[in-house]
Design a protein around this motif. Structure first.
Motif, PDB file in Angstrom:
ATOM      1  N   ARG A  20     -55.228 -79.920   7.955  1.00  0.00           N
ATOM      2  CA  ARG A  20     -54.345 -78.935   7.318  1.00  0.00           C
ATOM      3  C   ARG A  20     -53.589 -78.091   8.333  1.00  0.00           C
ATOM      4  NH1 ARG A  20     -58.127 -77.052   2.334  1.00  0.00           N
ATOM      5  NH2 ARG A  20     -57.757 -78.886   1.006  1.00  0.00           N
ATOM      6  N   ALA A  21     -54.174 -77.937   9.507  1.00  0.00           N
ATOM      7  CA  ALA A  21     -53.457 -77.205  10.556  1.00  0.00           C
ATOM      8  C   ALA A  21     -52.174 -77.927  10.956  1.00  0.00           C
ATOM      9  CB  ALA A  21     -54.361 -77.027  11.776  1.00  0.00           C
ATOM     10  N   GLN A  22     -52.101 -79.223  10.686  1.00  0.00           N
ATOM     11  CA  GLN A  22     -50.884 -80.006  10.974  1.00  0.00           C
ATOM     12  C   GLN A  22     -49.956 -80.062   9.755  1.00  0.00           C
ATOM     13  OE1 GLN A  22     -51.452 -80.439  14.099  1.00  0.00           O
ATOM     14  NE2 GLN A  22     -53.660 -80.135  13.752  1.00  0.00           N
ATOM     15  N   GLY A  23     -50.381 -79.458   8.655  1.00  0.00           N
ATOM     16  CA  GLY A  23     -49.606 -79.534   7.428  1.00  0.00           C
ATOM     17  C   GLY A  23     -49.829 -80.805   6.635  1.00  0.00           C
ATOM     18  N   TRP A  24     -50.902 -81.544   6.946  1.00  0.00           N
ATOM     19  CA  TRP A  24     -51.177 -82.796   6.257  1.00  0.00           C
ATOM     20  C   TRP A  24     -51.874 -82.538   4.931  1.00  0.00           C
ATOM     21  CZ3 TRP A  24     -53.807 -85.470  11.066  1.00  0.00           C
ATOM     22  CH2 TRP A  24     -52.836 -85.642  12.067  1.00  0.00           C
ATOM     23  N   ASP A  25     -51.690 -83.469   4.022  1.00  0.00           N
ATOM     24  CA  ASP A  25     -52.311 -83.419   2.698  1.00  0.00           C
ATOM     25  C   ASP A  25     -53.692 -84.072   2.788  1.00  0.00           C
ATOM     26  OD1 ASP A  25     -53.040 -83.558   0.059  1.00  0.00           O
ATOM     27  OD2 ASP A  25     -51.270 -84.658  -0.620  1.00  0.00           O
ATOM     28  N   ILE A  26     -54.725 -83.276   2.672  1.00  0.00           N
ATOM     29  CA  ILE A  26     -56.093 -83.781   2.763  1.00  0.00           C
ATOM     30  C   ILE A  26     -56.967 -83.009   1.798  1.00  0.00           C
ATOM     31  CG2 ILE A  26     -56.762 -82.229   4.652  1.00  0.00           C
ATOM     32  CD1 ILE A  26     -58.484 -84.555   5.771  1.00  0.00           C
ATOM     33  N   ALA A  27     -57.950 -83.688   1.238  1.00  0.00           N
ATOM     34  CA  ALA A  27     -58.878 -83.045   0.303  1.00  0.00           C
ATOM     35  C   ALA A  27     -60.187 -83.804   0.301  1.00  0.00           C
ATOM     36  CB  ALA A  27     -58.282 -83.016  -1.104  1.00  0.00           C
ATOM     37  N   GLY A  28     -61.241 -83.133  -0.161  1.00  0.00           N
ATOM     38  CA  GLY A  28     -62.498 -83.812  -0.406  1.00  0.00           C
ATOM     39  C   GLY A  28     -62.409 -84.622  -1.687  1.00  0.00           C
ATOM     40  N   LEU A  29     -63.294 -85.626  -1.805  1.00  0.00           N
ATOM     41  CA  LEU A  29     -63.299 -86.491  -2.981  1.00  0.00           C
ATOM     42  C   LEU A  29     -64.529 -86.246  -3.847  1.00  0.00           C
ATOM     43  CD1 LEU A  29     -62.168 -90.125  -2.123  1.00  0.00           C
ATOM     44  CD2 LEU A  29     -60.848 -88.248  -3.082  1.00  0.00           C
ATOM     45  N   ALA A  30     -64.356 -86.440  -5.142  1.00  0.00           N
ATOM     46  CA  ALA A  30     -65.459 -86.314  -6.095  1.00  0.00           C
ATOM     47  C   ALA A  30     -66.253 -87.613  -6.131  1.00  0.00           C
ATOM     48  CB  ALA A  30     -64.897 -85.996  -7.474  1.00  0.00           C
ATOM     49  N   PHE A  31     -66.853 -87.962  -5.014  1.00  0.00           N
ATOM     50  CA  PHE A  31     -67.580 -89.232  -4.917  1.00  0.00           C
ATOM     51  C   PHE A  31     -69.076 -88.968  -5.004  1.00  0.00           C
ATOM     52  CE2 PHE A  31     -69.122 -93.173  -3.093  1.00  0.00           C
ATOM     53  CZ  PHE A  31     -68.242 -94.099  -3.652  1.00  0.00           C
ATOM     54  N   PRO A  32     -69.809 -89.728  -5.806  1.00  0.00           N
ATOM     55  CA  PRO A  32     -71.240 -89.444  -6.003  1.00  0.00           C
ATOM     56  C   PRO A  32     -72.072 -89.682  -4.739  1.00  0.00           C
ATOM     57  CG  PRO A  32     -70.389 -90.878  -7.742  1.00  0.00           C
ATOM     58  CD  PRO A  32     -69.345 -90.822  -6.666  1.00  0.00           C
ATOM     59  N   GLY A  33     -72.863 -88.695  -4.378  1.00  0.00           N
ATOM     60  CA  GLY A  33     -73.894 -88.896  -3.374  1.00  0.00           C
ATOM     61  C   GLY A  33     -73.462 -88.910  -1.928  1.00  0.00           C
ATOM     62  N   HIS A  34     -72.162 -88.900  -1.658  1.00  0.00           N
ATOM     63  CA  HIS A  34     -71.713 -88.973  -0.264  1.00  0.00           C
ATOM     64  C   HIS A  34     -70.308 -88.382  -0.172  1.00  0.00           C
ATOM     65  CE1 HIS A  34     -72.072 -90.530   3.850  1.00  0.00           C
ATOM     66  NE2 HIS A  34     -70.771 -90.794   3.756  1.00  0.00           N
ATOM     67  N   PHE A  35     -70.147 -87.361   0.654  1.00  0.00           N
ATOM     68  CA  PHE A  35     -68.862 -86.679   0.743  1.00  0.00           C
ATOM     69  C   PHE A  35     -67.874 -87.485   1.585  1.00  0.00           C
ATOM     70  CE2 PHE A  35     -65.869 -83.579   2.495  1.00  0.00           C
ATOM     71  CZ  PHE A  35     -65.457 -82.965   1.323  1.00  0.00           C
ATOM     72  N   LEU A  36     -66.664 -87.628   1.057  1.00  0.00           N
ATOM     73  CA  LEU A  36     -65.577 -88.336   1.723  1.00  0.00           C
ATOM     74  C   LEU A  36     -64.339 -87.460   1.700  1.00  0.00           C
ATOM     75  CD1 LEU A  36     -66.064 -91.738  -0.140  1.00  0.00           C
ATOM     76  CD2 LEU A  36     -66.787 -91.255   2.212  1.00  0.00           C
ATOM     77  N   VAL A  37     -63.366 -87.755   2.562  1.00  0.00           N
ATOM     78  CA  VAL A  37     -62.090 -87.052   2.529  1.00  0.00           C
ATOM     79  C   VAL A  37     -60.967 -88.056   2.296  1.00  0.00           C
ATOM     80  CG1 VAL A  37     -62.862 -85.150   3.982  1.00  0.00           C
ATOM     81  CG2 VAL A  37     -61.789 -87.129   5.051  1.00  0.00           C
ATOM     82  N   ARG A  38     -59.886 -87.564   1.695  1.00  0.00           N
ATOM     83  CA  ARG A  38     -58.742 -88.416   1.395  1.00  0.00           C
ATOM     84  C   ARG A  38     -57.487 -87.829   2.019  1.00  0.00           C
ATOM     85  NH1 ARG A  38     -56.722 -88.561  -4.606  1.00  0.00           N
ATOM     86  NH2 ARG A  38     -55.522 -86.787  -3.824  1.00  0.00           N
ATOM     87  N   LEU A  39     -56.882 -88.586   2.915  1.00  0.00           N
ATOM     88  CA  LEU A  39     -55.581 -88.227   3.485  1.00  0.00           C
ATOM     89  C   LEU A  39     -54.500 -88.867   2.632  1.00  0.00           C
ATOM     90  CD1 LEU A  39     -55.964 -88.700   7.355  1.00  0.00           C
ATOM     91  CD2 LEU A  39     -55.009 -86.677   6.251  1.00  0.00           C
ATOM     92  N   ALA A  40     -53.431 -88.128   2.380  1.00  0.00           N
ATOM     93  CA  ALA A  40     -52.340 -88.648   1.564  1.00  0.00           C
ATOM     94  C   ALA A  40     -51.004 -88.327   2.215  1.00  0.00           C
ATOM     95  CB  ALA A  40     -52.402 -88.063   0.155  1.00  0.00           C
ATOM     96  N   ASP A  41     -50.032 -89.193   1.941  1.00  0.00           N
ATOM     97  CA  ASP A  41     -48.665 -88.964   2.378  1.00  0.00           C
ATOM     98  C   ASP A  41     -47.751 -89.711   1.401  1.00  0.00           C
ATOM     99  OD1 ASP A  41     -46.409 -88.240   3.737  1.00  0.00           O
ATOM    100  OD2 ASP A  41     -46.649 -89.695   5.348  1.00  0.00           O
TER     101      ASP A  41
END
Length: 270
Positions: free
Chosen positions: A126-147
């Motif tokens: 996010r410091a670069q202005g990128w679109d990123i968020a955590g995912l609602a994935f069961p049992g294991h946290f993941l992140v999603r980058l988007a453009d």
């Protein structure tokens, strides 16, 4: 919204977190919030060196050649700065260590849980202005980058690997049972508030599991562990803990409710 607290005074940090919680914003200063949460376990430890480190992470990701590229290049920039240059990794050997859920200790040790490492990724991206968020994935946290229409799902805990359908299905079945299938909601982004709640639930779970080492016959601890595992999507672990609760608990409404949930979990896992 108040500025982040200057000191790790518990009252000041609690006020900052309450204001974030009341703001209604989906995107929050997630690393600052995680530091404030971490301060409750380390109330006399200053924030400055952790903030300086977070700034360096963000700066170095921005200076990486991949920062000007596509999603694959941006993912490479995050992985090479956070994991390779700074030595972060998922703590598979001592996953249950309470320190893995505290951002200060994760920075100190360069090891952590999926959600805590994910917070570092979210902060630097996010410091670069990128679109990123955590995912609602069961049992294991993941992140999603988007453009635009592009999406990349990254697993910070497992060496920053990019997860396609095969990897996601493997993670899902490990947490929720071998017959589980990927659903659209597994790809949905969650708010930063949800990410921080997940981190707090992980910390609470570690405390309860530590207490269970000392009091393994205390039924209510098994129930709390089971419900937290269920909330986090760890369905196998939830079933195992609730089974221990049902064996130990006296007959009553709470035991019957837990037995019903346990039966649902067994049906889901088999």
């Amino acid at each position: 919204m108040n500025e982040p607290p200057e000191t790790s005074d518990p009252e000041t940090c609690a006020r900052f977190l309450r204001e974030l919680g009341a703001s209604g914003e989906r995107v929050l200063p997630i690393a600052e919030a995680a530091l404030a949460l971490a301060s409750f376990d380390r109330p006399r430890v200053g924030f400055k060196r952790y903030r300086d480190h977070l700034k360096l992470l963000a700066r170095d990701v921005g200076r990486h050649p991949g920062a000007a590229g596509d999603l694959a290049a941006r993912t490479r920039a995050l992985n090479e700065i956070i994991l390779l240059k700074n030595g972060y990794s998922g703590d598979e050997l001592s996953y249950d260590d309470l320190q893995n859920a505290n951002l200060m200790r994760v920075v100190d040790r360069r090891k952590g849980l999926p959600v805590t490492l994910g917070i570092l990724y979210i902060h630097a991206a996010r410091a670069q202005g990128w679109d990123i968020a955590g995912l609602a994935f069961p049992g294991h946290f993941l992140v999603r980058l988007a453009d635009g229409a592009g999406r990349v799902i990254v697993d910070p805990f497992h060496d920053g690997r990019v997860c396609g359908a095969a990897e996601l299905r493997e993670l899902l079945r490990a947490a929720a049972g071998r017959d589980s299938e990927l659903l659209p909601e597994h790809y949905m982004a969650v708010s930063d508030r949800d990410v921080l709640q997940a981190q707090d639930h992980e910390r609470a779970l570690k405390v309860i599991e530590t207490m269970l080492m000392l009091a393994p016959d205390l039924a209510e601890l098994w129930r709390e562990a089971g419900m937290l595992h269920r909330h986090l999507g760890n369905m196998r672990a939830a079933g195992a803990a609730l089974e221990q609760y049902v064996v130990r608990a006296p007959d009553g409404a709470a035991r019957h409710q837990a037995a019903a949930i346990l039966q649902q979990l067994r049906t889901q896992l088999n």
